[in-house]
Design a protein around this motif. Structure first.
Motif, mmCIF file in Angstrom:
data_model
loop_
_atom_site.group_PDB
_atom_site.id
_atom_site.type_symbol
_atom_site.label_atom_id
_atom_site.label_comp_id
_atom_site.label_asym_id
_atom_site.label_seq_id
_atom_site.Cartn_x
_atom_site.Cartn_y
_atom_site.Cartn_z
ATOM 1 N N LYS A 157 12.630 -1.805 1.592
ATOM 2 C CA LYS A 157 11.228 -1.581 1.969
ATOM 3 C C LYS A 157 10.872 -0.100 1.910
ATOM 4 C CE LYS A 157 11.792 -3.391 6.100
ATOM 5 N NZ LYS A 157 13.213 -3.739 6.248
ATOM 6 N N THR A 158 11.712 0.723 2.537
ATOM 7 C CA THR A 158 11.438 2.157 2.542
ATOM 8 C C THR A 158 11.489 2.712 1.121
ATOM 9 O OG1 THR A 158 12.362 2.353 4.746
ATOM 10 C CG2 THR A 158 12.218 4.362 3.472
ATOM 11 N N THR A 159 12.428 2.206 0.332
ATOM 12 C CA THR A 159 12.518 2.634 -1.061
ATOM 13 C C THR A 159 11.193 2.390 -1.774
ATOM 14 O OG1 THR A 159 14.857 2.099 -1.026
ATOM 15 C CG2 THR A 159 13.835 2.331 -3.184
ATOM 16 N N PHE B 275 6.352 7.699 9.037
ATOM 17 C CA PHE B 275 7.744 7.273 9.018
ATOM 18 C C PHE B 275 8.102 6.520 10.283
ATOM 19 C CE2 PHE B 275 8.161 11.334 6.452
ATOM 20 C CZ PHE B 275 8.078 10.664 5.246
ATOM 21 N N GLN B 276 9.292 5.904 10.227
ATOM 22 C CA GLN B 276 9.753 5.098 11.360
ATOM 23 C C GLN B 276 9.933 5.936 12.620
ATOM 24 O OE1 GLN B 276 13.286 2.908 10.516
ATOM 25 N NE2 GLN B 276 13.186 1.807 12.446
ATOM 26 N N PHE B 277 10.498 7.143 12.452
ATOM 27 C CA PHE B 277 10.691 8.000 13.613
ATOM 28 C C PHE B 277 9.707 9.148 13.538
ATOM 29 C CE2 PHE B 277 14.743 5.846 13.138
ATOM 30 C CZ PHE B 277 14.842 5.303 14.402
ATOM 31 N N LEU C 212 2.705 2.612 6.258
ATOM 32 C CA LEU C 212 3.248 2.714 7.613
ATOM 33 C C LEU C 212 4.647 2.120 7.617
ATOM 34 C CD1 LEU C 212 -0.071 1.285 8.835
ATOM 35 C CD2 LEU C 212 0.657 3.545 9.557
ATOM 36 N N ASP C 213 5.657 2.968 7.739
ATOM 37 C CA ASP C 213 7.039 2.498 7.648
ATOM 38 C C ASP C 213 7.596 2.238 9.052
ATOM 39 O OD1 ASP C 213 9.555 1.861 6.928
ATOM 40 O OD2 ASP C 213 9.918 3.647 5.710
ATOM 41 N N GLU C 214 7.444 1.031 9.519
ATOM 42 C CA GLU C 214 7.868 0.651 10.874
ATOM 43 C C GLU C 214 7.460 1.698 11.906
ATOM 44 O OE1 GLU C 214 11.679 -1.120 11.238
ATOM 45 O OE2 GLU C 214 12.036 -1.155 9.096
ATOM 46 N N PRO C 215 6.180 2.051 11.951
ATOM 47 C CA PRO C 215 5.791 3.172 12.812
ATOM 48 C C PRO C 215 5.770 2.796 14.288
ATOM 49 C CG PRO C 215 3.856 2.197 11.834
ATOM 50 C CD PRO C 215 5.028 1.439 11.282
#
Ligand code: ADP
Ligand code: MG
Lengths: 281, 357
Positions: free
Chosen positions: B48-50, B87-89, B164-167
């Protein structure tokens, strides 16, 4: 209970502080002694155990046969160290950023090999470098000049800067650069506008190392200069004569350690303000 | 704002990928339509992030092309693509204040200072950051930092898409819910395409107009949430969407008909299938309890889990197969008791080698 603990704690701290400060105290008292007071056993308290004399200090600012003048060597040392540190820090930071963010490959040479190449410059015994440096500086007529010394010192300090900064940049998540690029910076803009402002801690540490190693170097300063451009550690050697002038040597030691001590105090203040506590997440 | 097209787009982190195994994202054709909300759903490590990093330009794909509104942007830089990504973090600029953090994306793009302060005010009000605008950003808690990251993603109102990457991982559940609603509101008002990466199916279902399910670098299915629920294209989607996952039962082939011994179903249409292992899948939500005396299958209750309004009942069929039923009925269910189970034929899905027929 808490009180006993505190008393013990402070006693221990006191003991440690005495241990650390004692050499300085000794140097300080020795610098005010004369030959008599130095050679006739341990004496600590001025006016009571020995009669203080300022000869040790004045001989460092005298001229001719009275001693040597260390004002010029002091400024030579300061200029060489500062210039070399600034250049090393600048180039080293850029190199380290490249090494930490991009993958290079030339044949079997990869990033880690390049980093090791830098560090390996410090593994070699300095004597190996002395003759090549001498010949090269002679070729460009930079022997016995500040310029020549700066070049040599950059070669010596650059590995330290690259090493410290590579390590430091590796600890900054690459998401920070990526975020900056998303926000509209170019890769170089990301470095200057976002990564660099976040790197004060690393820059301070690397800068400290550069200053300390540069300031304390004797070997290259001794080999690559003669009379025109004397650096501080070399100047003191010419103080030595048939009778070792312990008083002048002590005064000299105190003078040459002062700039580093001042820097250490400033940095310590700066660090304890918490402005370096790098919380990136 | 743009329609984003992935044309045979794939990526391998290996310089010379040898087989399809080496691809973190297997080549895929996909269109993200302008103005919709999407959820990209899949287990961790599925690429997913890729995919997001390729869309935003942080990663250059090893294969294929990326088009924005039909223009090839594969070789454009991240800032040229004008994408917002969170990003996620939390990633914040620790040396800047909250206000400067929020305005930075606009300063980088040389916006007019008046417009910048207007946008910063709007976004900070929406994210309830307005009373800490002048604090140094490094002093904040993790979820406030993530709100800043989110704010930086939303502050530009001209972006091609918001990724939105697992925000919402680090944000507490109450806030999560209202943020998700706000994101949808922004999408409705501004028509900005939003792609939300998540591994939480309920988040995906409640946020997105369309859900894209991925596994092992491959897109499994994309469609509206109810499509994924009603007609999962393969058993993985069946498992991944819906809670508890879909029940799979063995079947016997009788000519061109199928029988399912566990549920005493006979005469299921088989379709025109070649050889291949057949299974039927039934959602726990579609199974109903009935009287054991009727001609339905009978199964024994092994466990019963109460979820407040629903109950998840684990049962063992007469032939030993285990399955689950989700029931809202308030009847008393004892472990060890026997219950009749029935299902409507329309809710029976036939899978051949794991793929819906
Ligand atoms: N920089 C990288 N180098 C090599 N492999 C990577 C890199 N980033 C991710 N991968 C691999 O690619 C796959 C997909 O990762 P990712 O896109 O981060 O998955 P997700 O975001 O769905 O959890 C994983 O198997 C991961 O190990
Ligand atoms: Mg991820």
């Amino acid at each position: 209970m808490g009180r006993t603990y505190n008393i013990i704690k402070y006693l221990c701290l006191l003991a440690w502080a005495t241990f650390v400060v004692f050499p300085f105290l000794w140097a300080l008292s020795t610098s005010f002694k004369d030959a008599n007071a130095v050679t006739s056993g341990a004496r600590y308290i001025p006016w009571v155990e020995f009669e203080p004399s300022v000869q040790g200090w004045t001989s460092l600012f005298a001229s001719g046969s009275q001693g040597i003048n260390i004002v010029q060597p002091f400024f030579n040392s300061a200029s060489v160290t500062l210039l070399a540190s600034i250049v090393s820090l600048g180039l080293g930071t850029l190199a380290a950023y490249g090494l930490s963010r991009f993958s290079y490959k030339a044949g079997f040479v990869k990033n880690s090999d390049i980093t090791f190449f830098f560090i390996s410059q410090r593994i070699m015994p300095p004597i190996v470098l002395a003759i090549p440096f001498f010949l090269m500086l002679k070729e460009i007529q930079a022997l016995d000049t500040i310029f020549g010394l700066v070049i040599v010192y950059v070669a010596l300090l650059l590995p330290i800067a690259v090493w410290v900064m590579t390590d430091f940049f590796a600890s900054i998540p690459k998401e920070l650069d990526e975020m900056a690029m998303i926000d509209g910076c170019t890769p170089i803009g990301a470095f200057f506008r976002v990564v660099l402002p976040n790197s004060t801690a690393g820059l301070v540490v690397a800068g400290m190392f550069c200053l300390i190693f540069g300031w304390n170097d004797f070997f290259f300063a001794f080999i690559l200069t003669f009379t025109e451009t004397q650096l501080l550690p070399v100047a003191i050697v010419s103080l030595n004569s048939s009778v070792t002038p312990w008083w002048s040597l002590s005064a000299f030691a105190l003078i040459s350690v002062t700039p580093l001590a001042l820097i250490a105090i400033v940095v310590e203040r700066f660090m304890s303000r918490g402005s370096l506590a790098g919380a990136f997440r | 704002m743009a329609e984003i097209t992935l044309k045979n787009l794939g990526h391998s982190y290996f310089p010379q990928p040898k087989s399809e195994e080496d691809y973190a994202l297997k080549p895929v054709n996909l269109v993200w339509e302008d103005g919709k909300t999407y959820a990209l759903l899949g287990p961790s490590g599925c690429g997913k992030t890729t995919m997001l990093n390729i869309i935003s330009g942080l990663l250059h794909p090893s294969d294929g092309q990326l088009l924005f509104d039909g223009r090839d942007v594969t070789n454009k830089t991240t800032s040229e693509r004008n994408i917002a990504q969170v990003f996620q973090f939390p990633v914040i600029y620790t040396t800047k204040s909250v206000r400067r953090n929020l305005s930075f994306p606009l300063e980088c793009r040389d916006w007019d200072p008046k417009k910048i302060s207007g946008r910063v005010a709007e976004v900070s009000e929406m994210l309830e950051l307005d009373d800490i605008l002048d604090m140094p950003a490094r002093r904040l808690s993790a979820d406030q930092k993530q709100l800043i990251s989110l704010g930086r993603g939303l502050v530009r109102d001209d972006v091609s898409a918001v990724l939105l990457d697992e925000p919402l991982t680090v944000i507490d559940p109450q806030m999560k819910f209202s943020l998700r609603r706000k994101l949808r509101e922004i999408n409705r008002q501004t028509g900005t395409t939003m792609i939300l990466v998540t591994h939480d199916q309920s988040e995906a279902m409640s946020f997105a107009d369309e859900v894209v399910v991925m596994k092992d670098g491959r897109v499994q299915q994309s469609g509206r949430p109810e499509q994924l629920f009603e007609r999962p294209e393969n058993t993985f989607v069946g498992y991944f969407i819906g809670s508890p996952p879909i029940n799979l039962f063995n079947v016997d082939v009788k000519g061109d008909r199928l029988n399912c011994p566990a549920l005493a179903l006979t005469d299921l249409p088989r379709g025109d299938l070649g050889p291949g292992a057949l299974q039927i899948g039934i959602r726990p939500d579609h199974l109903n309890f009935s009287d054991p005396s009727e001609s339905n299958a009978v199964a024994m209750v092994e466990a019963c889990e109460n979820l407040g309004i629903d109950r998840i009942v684990s049962l063992r069929a007469a032939n030993g197969e285990l399955f689950k039923v989700k029931s809202r009925l308030r009847q008393k269910i004892d472990v060890g008791s026997k219950l009749g189970v029935s299902v409507a034929h329309k809710d029976v899905l036939v899978f051949q080698d794991g793929v819906l027929t």
